[in-house]
Design an enzyme around this catalytic site. Structure first.
Site, mmCIF file in Angstrom:
data_model
loop_
_atom_site.group_PDB
_atom_site.id
_atom_site.type_symbol
_atom_site.label_atom_id
_atom_site.label_comp_id
_atom_site.label_asym_id
_atom_site.label_seq_id
_atom_site.Cartn_x
_atom_site.Cartn_y
_atom_site.Cartn_z
ATOM 1 N N HIS A 16 29.553 -12.236 46.457
ATOM 2 C CA HIS A 16 29.107 -12.889 45.221
ATOM 3 C C HIS A 16 30.321 -13.497 44.531
ATOM 4 C CE1 HIS A 16 24.801 -11.928 44.650
ATOM 5 N NE2 HIS A 16 25.072 -11.061 45.604
ATOM 6 N N CYS A 34 21.656 -14.900 38.136
ATOM 7 C CA CYS A 34 20.566 -15.528 37.377
ATOM 8 C C CYS A 34 21.028 -16.849 36.794
ATOM 9 C CB CYS A 34 20.091 -14.611 36.266
ATOM 10 S SG CYS A 34 18.761 -15.348 35.338
ATOM 11 N N ARG A 65 16.071 -14.827 49.440
ATOM 12 C CA ARG A 65 15.953 -13.438 48.986
ATOM 13 C C ARG A 65 16.839 -13.201 47.765
ATOM 14 N NH1 ARG A 65 18.921 -9.263 47.724
ATOM 15 N NH2 ARG A 65 20.311 -9.626 49.484
ATOM 16 N N ASP A 66 18.143 -13.166 47.959
ATOM 17 C CA ASP A 66 19.058 -12.874 46.846
ATOM 18 C C ASP A 66 18.906 -13.923 45.747
ATOM 19 O OD1 ASP A 66 21.139 -11.730 45.406
ATOM 20 O OD2 ASP A 66 22.379 -11.436 47.172
ATOM 21 N N HIS A 109 28.899 -9.942 52.623
ATOM 22 C CA HIS A 109 27.984 -10.497 51.621
ATOM 23 C C HIS A 109 28.781 -10.633 50.323
ATOM 24 C CE1 HIS A 109 23.914 -10.848 49.716
ATOM 25 N NE2 HIS A 109 24.551 -10.355 48.685
ATOM 26 N N ASN A 129 25.566 -15.914 44.950
ATOM 27 C CA ASN A 129 26.289 -15.762 46.214
ATOM 28 C C ASN A 129 27.227 -16.962 46.372
ATOM 29 O OD1 ASN A 129 24.709 -13.598 48.126
ATOM 30 N ND2 ASN A 129 23.323 -14.579 46.686
HETATM 31 ZN ZN ZN Z 1 23.658 -10.043 46.786
#
Ligand code: ZN
Length: 299
Positions: free
Chosen positions: A204, A235, A10-11, A202, A244
Site C-alpha cells: 500500500h 478510500c 477486491r482491495d 502486497h 495499493n
Molecule cells: Zn491491501
C-alpha cells in the site's frame, strides 16, 4: 518476467462507497485480462454485513467465463470463506492472517494463536477442495496499533505458513509503513526460506513509499507484486487513506527498468480513466492521467 496480480476488484472495490454492480465487475475482469493481467483477485469471501461491496462474491465467481492460464483468486479469512470460495468454483484461494495480535483481534476477531490454528485448517480445507493456496501475512512490516512488528516474529510466521504446505507465500504491507531497507533485508530472508515457491508482495502506498519498496524487493529477488489499477484501495473519499500501488505506475517503472510484465499500459490507462468517470473522482494512480494526455510524451 515480473508478475503483477490485480487487486482493484477486491482491495479497491471493497473500499469504495459505491457498490459496483456484478456485471460491471465481470466486464472489468475481462478488460483487465485483455490488458495483460494474468492473475486477478476477484473478490473476498467475508461477511456481507461487514463488507457489502463483496456481497456478490459467490455469484460473481460462478458467472466468470474463465480463460485458460488466468488465475482467478479469492481472499478468505476463515473456514466459512474457504467453503464459499470452493463452492463458487475458485481453485486459487488467498488465505490470510495478521502478524499483529491487535490487528488480528480487530480484523478477524482472533488472537494470533487462534488465527494460526485457523490458518492451518483453512489451508487443509482449501487443498482438500482442490484449490491452490496463497498463504498471506498481513501487517508484516508494521501495525498502526502495535507499531513495529519484529522481523523474527514475521520470519516465525513465514516458517509456520511454509510448514503448512502452502503453494505461494504473500507478505502484505497493509499499512504502508515499510521502508526500502526493511523491505530488502526482510524479503531477502523470506525469498531464501521459500526455496523457489512464489513470494508475493502486497504493498500500500499510504506513506508514498510503494514504488521505492518495489525496487528494494526486486533487489531482494521478489518477482510477484499485488497492484490495483488506478491505485485503488484505501478510500478515495477520505484524503488521508491511500490505496495499493497502481498497476500501471508499477508496470511502467518496471518496463523502464527493462523488466517484462506482459501488461499493456495504454489499455489499463483507459480502464482507470473510465472508472474515474464512473466514480466522479480522481484516482490515486499517476500514470493513467499522463498516458491519457495526448500532448505529452511518455517513454
Ligand atoms: Zn491491501
Amino acid at each position: 518476467m515480473i508478475i503483477l496480480e490485480e487487486q482493484g476488484l477486491r482491495d479497491g472495490f471493497q473500499n469504495l462507497e459505491k457498490i459496483v454492480p456484478t456485471d460491471m465487475k465481470l466486464r472489468l475482469i475481462d478488460q483487465l485480462i485483455d490488458a495483460g493481467l494474468q492473475r486477478i483477485q476477484v473478490a473476498s469471501f467475508v461477511h456481507p454485513k461487514w463488507v457489502p461491496q463483496m456481497a456478490d462474491a459467490d455469484t460473481l465467481c460462478l458467472q466468470l467465463k474463465k480463460r485458460k492460464g488466468v488465475v482467478y483468486s479469492g481472499l478468505v479469512l476463515n473456514l466459512k470463506g474457504v467453503e464459499r470460495g470452493l463452492a463458487a468454483g475458485l481453485n486459487h484461494l488467498a488465505c490470510s492472517i495478521s502478524a499483529s495480535n491487535t490487528h488480528s483481534q480487530k480484523n478477524a476477531r482472533k488472537t494470533l494463536a487462534e488465527a494460526k490454528l485457523a490458518f492451518k485448517e483453512m489451508v487443509e480445507l482449501s487443498q482438500k477442495g482442490g484449490a491452490k493456496v496463497r498463504g498471506g501475512i498481513q501487517c508484516a512490516f508494521g501495525c498502526r496499533y502495535e507499531g513495529k512488528i519484529a522481523e523474527t516474529h514475521v520470519l516465525d510466521m513465514v516458517k509456520h505458513h511454509l510448514d503448512q504446505g502452502i503453494d505461494e507465500l504473500a507478505l502484505a504491507d497493509s499499512t504502508g509503513m515499510a521502508n526500502p531497507h526493511q523491505m530488502r533485508d526482510l524479503m531477502g530472508k523470506v525469498v531464501e526460506m521459500a526455496k523457489g515457491k512464489p513470494v508475493i508482495l502486497h504493498l500500500h502506498n499510504t506513506e508514498n513509499k510503494g514504488l521505492a519498496n518495489v525496487y528494494a524487493a526486486l533487489e531482494a529477488g521478489v518477482k510477484y507484486f499485488d497492484t490495483a489499477f488506478g491505485g485503488l484501495g484505501g478510500c478515495p473519499f477520505i484524503k488521508s487513506a491511500t490505496g495499493n500501488i497502481a498497476t500501471e505506475d508499477t508496470a511502467h517503472m518496471l518496463h523502464q527498468m527493462g523488466y517484462e510484465t506482459g501488461i499493456d499500459i495504454g489499455k489499463l490507462a483507459v480502464i482507470s480513466e473510465a472508472l474515474q468517470t464512473y466514480l466522479g473522482q480522481e484516482l490515486q494512480g499517476q500514470l493513467y492521467k499522463l498516458w491519457n494526455n495526448p500532448e505529452i510524451k511518455i517513454v
